[in-house]
Design a protein around this motif. Structure first.
Motif: not given
Lengths: 68, 147
Positions: A43-48, B85-86, B95-101
């Motif tokens: 769920a990387w999208w949830l925080l943004p 991010f962090w 994240w998709p693309g790791s740090d490039a996100a």
């Protein structure tokens, strides 16, 4: 006692800031992200989404209060 | 502002940033690797000391010309992007693309924040901001920190 109160107010202002709703929302979003990751959803999208939504709502509320 | 007040202001500002830096190091150290996180933070501290000592006197005058609200906007954008991010990585997400996100996240937040400024300029009543905001030419008067 006054120093303790000042110290507590500093941390409240640092952690919570101008709008306590944003702090609560971010805490809930962090917990939800961790929970979703725990059950296998990345769920990387949830925080943004949460940050943008909460910022918009807070700005709307601030602008509304300014106009009144 | 006298010398003592200026000293205390800078001290408190640096202390707040130190807490934020500690948060980042703790998040990276916990989720990735402690040795690399600590080595990176020590290297950054040394580099910061060298840069401040070497460039501080030279950039003092040009920096004083940068409008205060513009600087707040840029710093707020970076803090929001890197914080998001962090925080997501700290919660276990990848994240998709790791740090490039970050290359997508930073400009996206900057554009959305700029859109919010335009929206506030249209909706907020003029001359309601604090004096420094009006001096900087920003009628919206954003005086708070980034979320």
């Amino acid at each position: 006692m006054n120093r303790v109160r000042t110290f507590a107010l500093f941390w409240y202002d640092f952690v919570v800031g101008d709008d306590w709703r944003i702090a609560v929302g971010v805490a809930l979003a962090l917990a939800a992200t961790a929970g979703l990751v725990h059950i296998g959803i990345n769920a990387w999208w949830l925080l943004p989404i949460t940050a943008v939504t909460l910022l918009g709502l807070s700005l709307h509320r601030a602008a509304h209060n300014t106009r009144r | 502002m006298n010398g003592l007040a200026l000293f205390l202001t800078v001290f408190l500002a640096c202390a707040v940033e130190a807490v934020e830096a500690l948060t980042v190091v703790l998040a990276v150290g916990t989720t990735r690797q402690w040795a690399s996180a600590l080595q990176g933070s020590v290297a950054a501290l040394a580099a910061l000391a060298v840069v401040v000592a070497a460039l501080g006197p030279a950039v003092r005058t040009p920096l004083a010309r940068v409008p205060e609200n513009t600087m707040k906007f840029a710093v707020g954008t970076m803090l929001t992007a890197f914080g998001t991010f962090w925080a997501a990585e700290g919660a276990g997400a990848t994240w998709p693309g790791s740090d490039a996100a970050l290359l997508i996240l930073v400009p996206t937040i900057a554009v959305l924040a700029a859109a919010a400024v335009v929206w506030l300029r249209r909706t907020a009543t003029p001359a309601t901001g604090p004096p420094d905001a009006q001096r900087d030419g920003d009628p919206t008067g954003p005086e708070g920190d980034a979320p």
